[in-house]
Enzyme design. Structure first.
Site, PDB file in Angstrom:
ATOM      1  N   LYS A  57       0.837  -1.202   0.000  1.00  0.00           N
ATOM      2  CA  LYS A  57       0.000   0.000   0.000  1.00  0.00           C
ATOM      3  C   LYS A  57       0.873   1.253   0.000  1.00  0.00           C
ATOM      4  CE  LYS A  57      -2.543   3.010   2.985  1.00  0.00           C
ATOM      5  NZ  LYS A  57      -2.898   3.313   4.376  1.00  0.00           N
TER       6      LYS A  57
ATOM      7  N   ASP B  46      -6.605   0.800   0.716  1.00  0.00           N
ATOM      8  CA  ASP B  46      -6.733   1.128   2.135  1.00  0.00           C
ATOM      9  C   ASP B  46      -8.095   0.632   2.608  1.00  0.00           C
ATOM     10  OD1 ASP B  46      -8.580   2.893   1.100  1.00  0.00           O
ATOM     11  OD2 ASP B  46      -7.775   4.667   2.107  1.00  0.00           O
TER      12      ASP B  46
END
Length: 238
Positions: free
Chosen positions: A148, A167
């Site tokens: 991420k 996310d």
């Protein structure tokens, strides 16, 4: 025979009709629907962008690490003073015990975050000449940096559209929209990468995040004002 007849009759819906199954969406149908969804989101959120404030790849790496289990707004309150104090990767690596922890305390989990910042600062300083690397392989090798964070940095600091940022908001919306059934962020990213081509993933993720914060919220999504309502199967929505 009578018992079998009763069992068979119990499977017939009330009203005597035959229960029809909804045809399963093919991958191509899903891809076409995803394109329509992101076209609508592009119109709804033309100013979507990274919510974290930064002026260099190093600042974005640090801010993204701090954003774990915190909010972007909280991180943006902390980073101006932090970035003024720690200007290089080496500055984070040699931060005095307890000092860095205190500087980032309000973002939560400050002990583990400080450990990650010291570690990634040391690696960047020693192995990359003080410059944040610009490949997925090198970024995920840094302490505290996962896919991420790497995708955030590549897409927003370097303009490299590698993978889809996943996310909490992106994962939730991807499942509600029927784009994935996965809960593991890496698997969600794989499914989203298959639907959204390179060159569009960074902005598509930003728009999902904006939409997740403003309309498709976790507990009670505002479906009545949602621009993609007609295209959404509302999976998991009461």
């Amino acid at each position: 025979m009578e018992r079998r007849a009763k069992r068979a009759s119990s499977r017939v819906p009330r009203g005597g009709g035959v229960r029809k199954r909804t045809p399963r969406e093919t991958f191509e149908e899903k891809r076409q629907r995803s394109r329509a969804v992101f076209r609508r989101l592009a119109k709804a959120y033309p100013d979507a962008r990274c919510a974290l404030h930064f002026s260099s790849p190093l600042e974005l790496v640090v801010a993204t690490v701090l954003s774990a289990q915190s909010t972007d707004a909280r991180v943006n309150m902390v980073t101006p003073a932090l970035f003024a104090k720690y200007k290089t990767a080496a500055d984070y690596a040699r931060a005095a015990p307890g000092e860095l922890e205190n500087d980032i305390r309000s973002t939560g989990f400050f002990n583990s975050k400080a450990k990650s910042l010291r570690g990634l600062g040391a690696v960047i300083a020693a192995e990359h000449g003080g410059r944040v690397p610009s490949t997925m392989e090198e970024l995920v090798a840094l302490p505290g940096v996962g896919r991420k964070t790497a995708n955030v940095v590549l897409g927003n600091a370097f303009g490299i559209d590698e993978g889809f940022v996943v996310d909490t908001h992106v994962g939730r919306l991807a499942r509600r929209l029927g784009f994935t059934r996965e809960t593991d962020p890496v698997k969600v990213e794989t499914d989203m990468d298959a639907l959204v081509p390179k060159g569009q993933r960074t902005m598509a993720a930003h728009r999902l995040i904006f939409h997740g914060r403003q309309v498709c919220i976790a507990r009670k999504p505002r479906c009545e004002i949602c621009p993609v309502n007609p295209l959404c199967p509302k999976i998991g929505v009461p």
